[in-house]
Every structure is written in structure tokens, then in C-alpha cells.
Enzyme design. Structure first.
Site, mmCIF file in Angstrom:
data_model
loop_
_atom_site.group_PDB
_atom_site.id
_atom_site.type_symbol
_atom_site.label_atom_id
_atom_site.label_comp_id
_atom_site.label_asym_id
_atom_site.label_seq_id
_atom_site.Cartn_x
_atom_site.Cartn_y
_atom_site.Cartn_z
ATOM 1 C CD GLU A 19 -2.989 -1.367 2.109
ATOM 2 O OE1 GLU A 19 -4.077 -1.926 1.877
ATOM 3 O OE2 GLU A 19 -2.617 -1.053 3.260
ATOM 4 C CB ALA A 72 -8.818 -4.005 12.002
#
Lengths: 427, 427
Positions: free
Chosen positions: A170, A315
Site C-alpha cells: 500500500e 483489525a
């Protein structure tokens, strides 16, 4: 009121917030400790580092999340030790007694024994690091524009990202788009499109947790937007001048570290067993051996999963564990049984630049722009859970989709400026 | 191309940007120098300090403002001297020759000879100072929540703003609303509404540049939202423990300085006459005596106006001067005459908290919520000039009107954290 139990939760990441939410409004006192005042939506942190988003767009004051729950209090402070026998958490000169303890302290950047690299190759774990990387990236272009030395210019425009996991992919994609698109018309003496973005991975392919065809797709997509991908290349040294990648030393003023994490302190604090990465070994209910009222969740926990793997440090896993432990504590207080924790793996996803992504949902694979939209919707779904007002959410989407200029601010001390920060007068 | 004249503009505040815009796309080379990479919408800076807005909402990369004008180049660097005879600007180890020079360096915070107060009473001139004040304000509440000592709690919740001009009035109002409204439900051991906000002004009334009835209204409005206004009170000492205001020492961990500005360096750099505040004396066309190709504009210039006053140091004045000087340079190159600079004073305005303002438009006075809306529209009008896309403007209004939680982030180094910042490897 005096016989109410007190749950102390250390760390306000996804795990800690999720546990506190489960206990909010219940007949129990909750104290949530974090050394920062904000919860961070870490999956988008790389966009702060690459000047696409502002810090306030991905972080919320912890207090404001729980302001309507009188049984949750927030304590901004740094935990310095644990006393499991005495059932208290030590935070500097303050002690906090607990009936139940939830350890959700997360992970820190690991340099695999080369901690001196931290100075020249920052990791990406908090807002300060992200704005620091942002400053370094933007300053490199400014300094290249000002430099009369062609060699130095080239060094300033070489960006090296270490680590081919989601963070590295990313970051590399976002830096490439910053250089080749967002900044492309802003300079007069340099062409930001001349920037080289090198992504170094020691293993044979990017995104090792994904199926191989998605790894290939990711590599090709990155190469299409101008990233040089070097798999099977170990980084053996990093200095202020550049990095040794395989048998080549590449001059660079910007090396960014996305290669590994480890868990700090927990083994020392508890005297309990950890794995090689410092993660605590836990029971089936996420408590630690010998303490059915002390739980470890999220990145800090070693939780067995399937095929010899452990639950990944992402997460959704931390949130599931936080929610489970909240329920487990309520069950324990009520004398009810709780089933063992069972991780439901929704899938893996990673973005490649601004309009592509790869998704692996337990075999259901998706890639390209459709995957990117899916990625966007998934993140909006998570964000809704954090900030209720729909208005705010719309604003976020709006700003992400339409804002071109982004948050390209160089803030903080400038190179050459005298270090004379105003520090808060701490008592 | 070689006979094109070069205009060097030092400073990318309202004056410098405005001059560069006038010259953008014309037959002249423009070099705009600033030590930061962003232009700042300073009138809203206090809202960053009080956690209502994020830095990126009031600052824009200078490069992006001029990216479509090939004749404007931006140089991020710090000017360290001027050589008027040699017609060059010195910026560290780089020299920049000029045919025309525009000095738009603005003003810095002045402590009237007490520079050691800067450490304990920061001013509000740039984003770093604003986020630093934000950190101090928010940390004070956190530390008060953690403190067991009632006296220390009181000290932490005393906020002192020095100076009753627009900056002081706006800061005091915004801190009052932060404490009494935004934070009111977020703490468990303290009540943020107990905070005292003291606004100290040496003169007989607030907003001395406004008509007396508006000063009275401002004082009453501030008192209504919980600010203690002390006019005719000199601040004679400031330490880390508090401030001496008149004959009372008020303990405080947060003193904010909004009392004065001065201009640095210009007298030394040019050998020319300045006024007591360091502002350069200029001719009717804003050039300096003996140099018809060197201009000083904005806060750095002493420009006579009416009734023995000088042109005030506000954004519209700097913009008018920048535009005038841009036109003056074009006229000079073309051998045309230019009329002397004539300042058109639109008026004075200041906000009092989130929903009130006072306005004095050359005798047309307005106060209360209508004035606040007028203030809002005026700022939107100015902002449109800076960022063209209507989308962005709508987003700004949206976020200002509807966002409750704001940008309440404490970022940067935490108290007690080891100072080990990652610094960019500057060549």
C-alpha cells in the site's frame, strides 16, 4: 456501588475499544488506558503518510467514543508494569487495581535486531510516525528541486519500501501515485515522475498470505504504476545514504520500513510464556494460564487458528477478540459458561494505489477496480461503527474520492531550524 | 527568453501569493520563496489551536496554487539576507538574482522584550505553534483528570490568554466553548466546565480598533460564555507556573500569547529605516526609498493611511498590496505610470465563540449571530479565491458547521516520552 467489579483495559486499538464497547452501559466499571488520547483507524494510516488524508480523518478522541457511557472512564497514561498477584496495573506513579484485566497493547515495529535502522527507516504505527514520513517524502521532492547536484537529486528521488506485505504494497503504490500523478506538475527543475519507487521483499512473492495469482496480479499492477518490485531480495543494511538490497546499494534519502512487528514488554511484565514475536500464549478463552481474569487480545496475543497458523494481526480479528472477552467477563461475573473463542476469518484485502485492490474471501477472489470499491465499502462499514453521524461518514467518502490536493503539508520543525520546541509544563 | 525579467517574492502569505497571482501567466519569471511548503489561511489558525479544524483544512501547498502557471516557480527555503546593491536574495548557500524584489515576510510574535516568555506562552503564527497549543490545551484536561492534587487540578484548568485584540478574543471564546461545551461530558473525575478562562488586556477595552459599543458587546458576550475579562490589567511576568496579571499571580499551565507582533530582520538586511515594530518605511508605490524595484508589502510594511494611522496588518490589506505591486511591476516593465497605492478599508471583524461576531464596516455595525454568518460568508469568499473547486469549499463549510468532535488529537511527543524524533537526513 462499592461491590462493582472493575475491568481495566490497556490499549485503545481495535481490540481494546471493542472490549470496552461490549462492557459500556453494563453493571461494571471500565477503565480504558492508552498513552495517546485517540483511537486510530490504522488500516488507513499509510494514506496519512502519503498525504492523502489528514490525521483527524482517521483518528478519534477515545473520550468522545465513550462520552455517553458513565461507567467507562478513560485514562491517558503509559503503563509501565503489571502486578498480576496484587491485581494492579502500574502506570508511572499511579496504580490501578483491577478485578479483570484486558491486555490489548498491540505490536510495535520490529527491525529484526537492527534497531539502529529505526532512525533512518521509520515504521508506520502511529500518527506521529505517519506525519513524519509525510514530511520526509515531501521534503525529498523540495530538496531535489533545490539541489544543483544530479547525483544527490537522484538519491533524493529514490524511495525504498521494505517489506512486501499489505503495508509495503500500500505504501509503495501510494508513493508511486504521489510522485507520478499528484505532484507531477508542481515542480519546475525536477520531474517528480522520474522518482524511483523500489519495493523490496525477502520472500519469493508479495502478499504471502494471499493466493499466488493475486500476488502476481499485485506485482504486475504495482509495476504498471511505476513501482520496481524486487522479490527474493534481502535488505541487509540501511543508512542515511541508502539501503543494501541484495547485492546492490541503492542510494536513497527515504527508506520506509514495513517488514515486521513484535510485541514489547508482556513477557517481562507477566513472567509468562510468549512466542518468538513476544506475543502471549493464551487459553481457549483468551485468558492467560493460571489467571482466568487476565486476558490478552489483538496483536499482543498468540491465538492458534487453523493449519498450524495463528489468528492474523488484523483489525477484524482484534475486534472479534475484544467483543468475545467483553462477553466472557460478563459471563464470568454472572457465573455463566462461555464457549471458547472461535475466529471467523472474513478474508484478506489490500489496495494497490488509488483504484485497484486484491481481495481473498476464503477462496472467493476479486481484483481490480471492483475489488477497490469493495475495499472502500468495507472500510466505510468499519468506520460507521466508530463514528455514528452519517454526515461525518459522507464527508470522509467525499474527501477521499474527490480531494485532489490532499494533505500535502510539511509541518513541525524544518531542517536547519533550531530545535526549540515549546513543551507542555508537565507537573 | 533570456531577457525576461525575474521577480523574486519572499514570503507566501496573503501578500506574496496575491503578488504572484497577479504576475502568473505574464511575460516575467516569478520565484516565490517560503520556508514552509504551504500557504496558511491565518484568520482561522486559532481554530486549529482549539481543535475545531485540522491543519489541512486551512493550509494549501504553495506549489499546488501555481501548478498550472509555468512562469511561477516555488522555492522552499529560508532567506538569510539581502544584497540590494548586487540585486540578489541570499537563502543559505543559494543566491537568487532579481530584477524586482517583493518582500512579504510578515510578522512574528513579539513579547515586548521578554523573549523568554515564548517557552511558556506560545504565540499563534504557524501550524506548528497551533498544533502545539492544541496539544497543551488538551493535555491540561487529561492531566487534571489524572491528578490527585486539587490545587494542581485548578492550575491545570486555568487558561490565560494575553491580549484583547481579535486573536485574544477569538482564542478565549474558542477555549471557553471547548471547555464548557465540546469536552463537557468526556471526563469522569473533573468537570471541564470548572475551567477558568482569563483574558488579560493592558488597555481599557477589548478590540481597541472597533467602536466602543462593539467592545462592550464583545466583553459581555465573552463573559456570557464563561470568559473572565480583565481590562486595564498588565501581564508583568509569565512562568511555567502561571502569570502575574495586575497585582495577582494566577497559577496556570496554559498561557497563550496574543498580544503583539513585530517584524524581524528587514532593517538589518536592507540598512533602511523601519518603525518601532521593525516595519519598513515605504514610498507611495510601496517601493523602498532609493530602490524603485524593491517593494515591501503586508505586515512587513509601514504604510501611512488616514488620521495618522497606518494600514492595519490584516489579510485584505496584504492582498490589496500584493495585487498592487504585481500591477506596478508590470507597469514598470512596460514603462507605464502607476497611481500611488490607496488602501480600501473594508472593515474590521472578529468572532466571539461559535455563533457570535462583531463587524464594523466603516461605520456600518453588526453584532450577534447575523454578524457571525456574515463573518462565515466573508471567509468562504476569501477561501474560494484560494481553492477553486466548489466541492472543496462545500466540504469546508460542512465540516465547520456540522462536525462536533473536531480535531481533538494530541500528536507529537508525549510528556515523559524520550526525545528521539526521526529527522530527515538533510544533505
Amino acid at each position: 456501588m462499592t461491590d462493582r467489579k472493575r475491568v481495566v483495559i490497556v490499549g485503545a486499538g481495535f481490540g481494546g475499544i471493542s472490549a470496552a464497547k461490549k462492557l459500556a452501559g453494563k453493571e461494571v466499571d471500565v477503565v480504558l488506558i492508552d498513552r495517546r488520547n485517540h483511537h486510530l483507524f490504522q488500516p488507513l494510516l499509510y494514506q496519512v503518510a502519503t498525504a492523502d488524508l489528514s490525521p483527524a480523518e482517521i483518528a478519534w478522541p477515545i473520550r468522545s467514543i465513550f462520552s455517553s457511557y458513565a461507567n467507562v472512564s478513560v485514562f491517558m497514561g503509559e503503563v509501565t508494569g503489571l502486578d498480576l498477584a496484587g491485581r494492579r496495573v502500574i502506570a508511572g506513579d499511579r496504580d490501578l487495581g483491577f478485578d479483570y484485566l484486558v491486555i490489548a497493547t498491540g505490536a510495535v515495529t520490529s527491525y529484526f535486531g537492527n534497531d539502529h535502522w529505526a532512525k533512518v527507516a521509520p515504521g508506520l504505527k502511529n500518527i506521529t510516525e505517519a506525519t513524519d514520513i509525510r514530511k520526509r517524502l515531501l521534503l525529498a521532492f523540495e530538496q531535489a528541486e533545490n539541489s544543483e547536484d544530479p547525483e544527490e537529486r537522484r538519491r533524493l528521488l529514490n524511495f525504498i519500501v521494505v517489506g512486501g506485505g499489505p503495508t509495503g504494497v500500500e505504501m509503495a503504490g501510494a508513493i508511486a501515485e504521489l510522485a507520478k500523478q499528484a505532484l507531477s506538475h508542481d515542480f519546475r527543475r525536477i520531474d517528480p515522475r522520474d522518482a524511483r519507487i523500489i519495493l523490496a521483499e525477502g520472500g519469493p512473492r508479495l502478499l504471502a498470505a494471499f493466493p499466488e495469482d493475486l500476488s502476481d496480479y499485485t506485482q504486475k499492477s504495482l509495476e504498471n504504476i511505476g513501482v520496481e518490485v524486487r522479490t527474493n531480495h534481502q535488505v541487509s543494511d540501511i543508512t542515511a545514504l541508502g539501503a543494501q538490497i541484495g547485492d546492490e546499494f541503492i542510494p536513497s534519502a527515504n527508506v520506509i520500513w514495513g517488514a515486521g512487528v513484535r510485541v514489547d514488554h508482556l513477557g517481562d511484565w507477566t513472567g509468562h510464556e510468549t512466542d518468538r514475536g513476544g506475543r502471549m500464549m493464551v487459553n481457549a478463552d483468551l485468558s492467560i494460564p493460571g489467571h482466568d481474569d487476565v486476558f490478552v487480545i489483538g496483536d499482543a496475543a498468540h491465538v492458534p487458528w487453523r493449519d498450524g497458523l495463528t489468528v492474523p494481526g488484523i483489525a477484524p480479528a482484534a475486534k472479534q477478540q475484544g467483543k468475545y472477552v467483553g462477553a466472557r467477563i460478563l459471563d464470568h461475573m454472572a457465573g455463566r459458561k462461555t464457549k471458547p473463542f472461535a475466529y471467523r476469518h472474513a478474508g484478506n484485502l489490500a489496495t494497490i494505489g488509488r483504484h485497484r485492490a486484491v481481495i481473498d474471501f476464503n477462496g472467493f477472489k476479486l481484483r481490480g477496480w471492483l475489488a477497490w470499491w469493495f475495499w472502500g465499502l468495507a472500510h466505510i462499514y468499519f468506520l460507521i461503527g466508530l463514528r455514528a453521524p452519517a454526515l461525518v461518514m459522507v464527508q470522509w467518502v467525499w474527501s477521499y474520492l474527490f480531494r485532489k490536493k490532499g494533505a500535502r503539508l510539511i509541518t513541525g520543525q524544518m531542517p536547519g531550524e533550531t530545535a526549540d520546541p515549546v513543551t507542555p509544563p508537565v507537573n
